[in-house]
Motif scaffolding. Structure first.
Motif, PDB file in Angstrom:
ATOM      1  N   GLU A 414       0.823  -1.210   0.000  1.00  0.00           N
ATOM      2  CA  GLU A 414       0.000   0.000   0.000  1.00  0.00           C
ATOM      3  C   GLU A 414       0.858   1.261   0.000  1.00  0.00           C
ATOM      4  O   GLU A 414       0.499   2.265  -0.635  1.00  0.00           O
ATOM      5  CB  GLU A 414      -0.935  -0.012   1.211  1.00  0.00           C
ATOM      6  CG  GLU A 414      -2.021  -1.070   1.100  1.00  0.00           C
ATOM      7  CD  GLU A 414      -2.727  -1.322   2.417  1.00  0.00           C
ATOM      8  OE1 GLU A 414      -2.575  -0.497   3.341  1.00  0.00           O
ATOM      9  OE2 GLU A 414      -3.428  -2.350   2.527  1.00  0.00           O
ATOM     10  N   ALA A 415       1.970   1.221   0.709  1.00  0.00           N
ATOM     11  CA  ALA A 415       2.843   2.392   0.746  1.00  0.00           C
ATOM     12  C   ALA A 415       3.344   2.739  -0.648  1.00  0.00           C
ATOM     13  O   ALA A 415       3.323   3.911  -1.066  1.00  0.00           O
ATOM     14  CB  ALA A 415       4.017   2.137   1.689  1.00  0.00           C
ATOM     15  N   ALA A 416       3.769   1.712  -1.404  1.00  0.00           N
ATOM     16  CA  ALA A 416       4.268   1.944  -2.754  1.00  0.00           C
ATOM     17  C   ALA A 416       3.158   2.473  -3.659  1.00  0.00           C
ATOM     18  O   ALA A 416       3.381   3.376  -4.482  1.00  0.00           O
ATOM     19  CB  ALA A 416       4.856   0.651  -3.325  1.00  0.00           C
ATOM     20  N   TYR A 417       1.957   1.914  -3.504  1.00  0.00           N
ATOM     21  CA  TYR A 417       0.837   2.363  -4.330  1.00  0.00           C
ATOM     22  C   TYR A 417       0.499   3.825  -4.040  1.00  0.00           C
ATOM     23  O   TYR A 417       0.360   4.651  -4.968  1.00  0.00           O
ATOM     24  CB  TYR A 417      -0.391   1.487  -4.085  1.00  0.00           C
ATOM     25  CG  TYR A 417      -1.585   1.894  -4.926  1.00  0.00           C
ATOM     26  CD1 TYR A 417      -1.742   1.425  -6.212  1.00  0.00           C
ATOM     27  CD2 TYR A 417      -2.536   2.781  -4.424  1.00  0.00           C
ATOM     28  CE1 TYR A 417      -2.832   1.802  -7.003  1.00  0.00           C
ATOM     29  CE2 TYR A 417      -3.625   3.173  -5.193  1.00  0.00           C
ATOM     30  CZ  TYR A 417      -3.769   2.681  -6.481  1.00  0.00           C
ATOM     31  OH  TYR A 417      -4.833   3.077  -7.253  1.00  0.00           O
ATOM     32  N   ASN A 418       0.373   4.183  -2.790  1.00  0.00           N
ATOM     33  CA  ASN A 418       0.005   5.553  -2.431  1.00  0.00           C
ATOM     34  C   ASN A 418       1.050   6.567  -2.880  1.00  0.00           C
ATOM     35  O   ASN A 418       0.720   7.651  -3.373  1.00  0.00           O
ATOM     36  CB  ASN A 418      -0.204   5.652  -0.916  1.00  0.00           C
ATOM     37  CG  ASN A 418      -1.421   4.871  -0.450  1.00  0.00           C
ATOM     38  OD1 ASN A 418      -2.411   4.770  -1.165  1.00  0.00           O
ATOM     39  ND2 ASN A 418      -1.336   4.299   0.747  1.00  0.00           N
ATOM     40  N   GLU A 419       2.326   6.208  -2.733  1.00  0.00           N
ATOM     41  CA  GLU A 419       3.398   7.111  -3.168  1.00  0.00           C
ATOM     42  C   GLU A 419       3.376   7.290  -4.681  1.00  0.00           C
ATOM     43  O   GLU A 419       3.591   8.398  -5.194  1.00  0.00           O
ATOM     44  CB  GLU A 419       4.750   6.569  -2.712  1.00  0.00           C
ATOM     45  CG  GLU A 419       4.958   6.657  -1.198  1.00  0.00           C
ATOM     46  CD  GLU A 419       6.163   5.870  -0.722  1.00  0.00           C
ATOM     47  OE1 GLU A 419       6.854   5.271  -1.597  1.00  0.00           O
ATOM     48  OE2 GLU A 419       6.417   5.841   0.494  1.00  0.00           O
ATOM     49  N   ALA A 420       3.078   6.189  -5.409  1.00  0.00           N
ATOM     50  CA  ALA A 420       3.027   6.271  -6.868  1.00  0.00           C
ATOM     51  C   ALA A 420       1.871   7.164  -7.320  1.00  0.00           C
ATOM     52  O   ALA A 420       2.009   7.947  -8.277  1.00  0.00           O
ATOM     53  CB  ALA A 420       2.877   4.868  -7.461  1.00  0.00           C
ATOM     54  N   VAL A 421       0.740   7.088  -6.655  1.00  0.00           N
ATOM     55  CA  VAL A 421      -0.396   7.943  -7.010  1.00  0.00           C
ATOM     56  C   VAL A 421      -0.036   9.409  -6.812  1.00  0.00           C
ATOM     57  O   VAL A 421      -0.283  10.262  -7.683  1.00  0.00           O
ATOM     58  CB  VAL A 421      -1.635   7.575  -6.163  1.00  0.00           C
ATOM     59  CG1 VAL A 421      -2.749   8.599  -6.397  1.00  0.00           C
ATOM     60  CG2 VAL A 421      -2.134   6.176  -6.519  1.00  0.00           C
TER      61      VAL A 421
END
Length: 563
Positions: A414-421
């Motif tokens: 989730e951390a990687a996804y949120n940062e990518a967004v």
């Protein structure tokens, strides 16, 4: 020792009232003979405290009285604390009088308990839900004073709502699609009982497994009251306003599906089973005493007596761990858990409650869904389930108003996804794991994972089970409450947004107006009522209702999983 006595009434009080408030239980599977009545009594109190069993008569009806004094012979648990503080040890010991009177009426057996008399009944002898069933038939729907209701979700949460003035049942905000009502208190309609004769005011009754009600203190009045209560219980229907409570009905003992459901729950009791569909809960009969509980004693299967200060699902699972698969639930049902007010577990704060009544669980058979609550399985009827699914689908089908990218294999968590967004989509600010620490929230609270272009609080979760979604939905409620009512949380949130993106404009008087739950389910399944377990459906609906009641818009965004 067994003696025969006639109960005398004329000289007990120079001016006795015609009725007094008593606790009434309806016993089940009891032969109304002396031997049969004796079997439903807990012999421990005769053996340890010298309680006596006496054959008595109430009017002309043979009955059985079990009475005595519970005398521990020890000072109260708090005495050592007082002695340590003052150097003076208080005198005295705990002594509690208790009695139970068993009276056969028209083929049934009632138990009247006095003082700590509920402790004197053997586990499993009382009829579950008797008092509540009577209350649904006797109470005025617009004169309710107290409701206890349990959410049918993995938290096993129980709420009690009380008011000082009569209220309609609708005003208590009970969610008809996701709660089991276990206690109801209020004023009864006009019924032919002793307390209602010649009175302009009605006395309150409380229904759970037992019934708290004013009953006649003279033999002929008491017997007439019990006969009328039994008639109402057998023949009357619930008031229509209470219909949603009665919709959630337990399966009958003869229902063949119980065998399969019990097998499913037996499997859940395994130490390695997931926790997302099973939880520990507090039986309604013990709610009043739970605050005073400082220890619990388990007598389950091969465990002769296990005393713990904190009761948990792991403790219960550990107690049945030596038991072979398929026998865990039967062993649990035969065992008991009892609360105590002292840490040495010598001063009872509850009766010995069947251990399986402390377990809440959800199970499916085909498309039918069931809940285990206080030792009984409940089926959510088709109409009830359709209402739940319809309202969940209304929420998930609303346009979320935001665009989120697919969850690709390179975004590991989730951390990687949120940062990518936040990096690739203008207007989004990543606040994942950036907790707000305030006096009201010393352990920290996450306001959101992403702040959307229109100041939406976006909570992101990738889930393969119900449990993390329950947490997600509750997180949305908690963050809104903090940002609305905690000035310190609001100030720190605004500061974090400006620090994360100095170009982002956010008002000093920011108040949240929209919550979006962004969900990625395993195997790329879309978020619908069909893909969410009932626990998660109920949690989502509860969160949405609570947020909408405060003017917050709620939406669900489906994140497609790729690869």
């Amino acid at each position: 020792m067994v003696t025969t006595t006639e109960i005398l009434h004329d000289d007990l009080d120079p001016a006795p009232a015609r009725s007094k408030r008593m606790s009434l239980h309806l016993l089940q599977h009891i032969d109304p003979t002396f031997a049969g009545l004796s079997e439903c009594l807990n012999p421990r109190y005769a053996e340890k405290h010298g309680f006596t069993i006496e054959e008595v008569t109430v009017g002309e009806v043979p009955a059985l009285l079990y009475s005595g004094v519970i005398d521990s012979g020890r000072p109260p648990e708090w005495a050592s604390t007082v002695a340590g503080l003052t150097g003076v040890r208080p005198g005295g010991a705990n002594r509690n009088a208790a009695a139970v009177l068993l009276i056969p009426v028209d083929g049934e057996v009632f138990a009247l308990t006095y003082g700590m008399g509920h402790l004197l009944l053997a586990p499993g002898t009382t009829t579950p839900g008797f008092g509540l069933s009577f209350a649904l038939r006797a109470l005025v729907p617009d004169a309710v004073r107290q409701v206890t209701h349990t959410a049918m979700d993995a938290r096993g949460r129980t709420d009690r709502n009380s008011v000082s003035l009569d209220q309609s049942i609708a005003s208590f905000g009970i969610e008809p699609y996701g709660e089991i009502v276990s206690r109801l208190a209020g004023k009864p309609r006009e019924i032919a009982l002793t307390f209602s004769r010649g009175r302009s005011r009605s006395a309150q009754i409380t229904g759970t497994d037992s019934l708290r009600i004013h009953l006649g203190v003279h033999p002929e009045d008491l017997l007439a009251d019990l006969a009328e209560i039994l008639r109402i219980y057998r023949e009357s229907s619930e008031a229509s306003e209470f219909g949603f409570i009665a919709k959630v009905r337990p399966l009958k003992p003869s229902d063949p599906r119980r065998t399969q459901l019990d097998a499913i729950l037996d499997s859940m009791l395994g130490a390695d089973s997931p926790d997302d569909r099973i939880a520990l809960t507090v039986p309604a009969v013990h709610l009043d005493g739970e605050d005073a509980a400082n220890a619990y004693a388990l007598k389950v299967g091969p465990v002769p007596r296990l005393v713990v200060r904190e009761l948990s699902l792991d403790v219960v699972r550990g107690a049945v761990a030596p038991v072979q698969v398929g026998q865990r639930l039967p062993v649990l049902a035969k065992g008991t858990i009892q609360a105590y007010s002292d840490e040495r577990a010598t001063e009872a704060a509850s009766g010995a409650i069947a251990a399986h009544k402390w377990i809440a669980a959800e199970a499916n058979i085909g498309t039918s869904r069931f809940f285990h609550h206080e030792g009984r399985w409940f089926e959510i009827g088709d109409q009830h389930r359709e209402i739940l699914q319809q309202q969940v689908d209304e929420i998930v089908n609303l346009p979320a108003g935001i665009m989120l990218p697919d969850w690709t294999p390179d975004l590991k968590d989730e951390a990687a996804y949120n940062e990518a967004v936040a990096e690739n989509f203008p207007g989004y600010v990543c606040l994942d794991r950036d907790l707000l620490y305030t006096k009201q929230h010393p352990r920290g609270i996450e306001a959101c994972d992403l702040l959307g272009p229109e100041d939406e609080l976006i909570h992101v979760k990738r889930a393969s089970s119900t449990a993390p979604l329950n947490h997600l939905f509750q997180q949305g409620r908690a963050s809104v409450e903090a940002l609305r009512w905690d000035p310190e949380a609001r100030e720190k949130f605004i500061a974090k947004v400006r620090m994360a993106d100095p170009t982002r404009s956010i008002s000093d008087d920011f108040i949240p107006s929209k919550v979006v739950y962004a969900i990625s389910l395993s195997k790329g399944k879309p978020v619908t009522s069909s893909s969410l377990f009932t626990f998660a459906q109920v949690s989502l609906l509860q969160a949405a209702v609570a947020l909408r009641n405060t003017g917050i818009e709620v939406a669900v965004a489906n994140i497609d999983t790729v690869g």
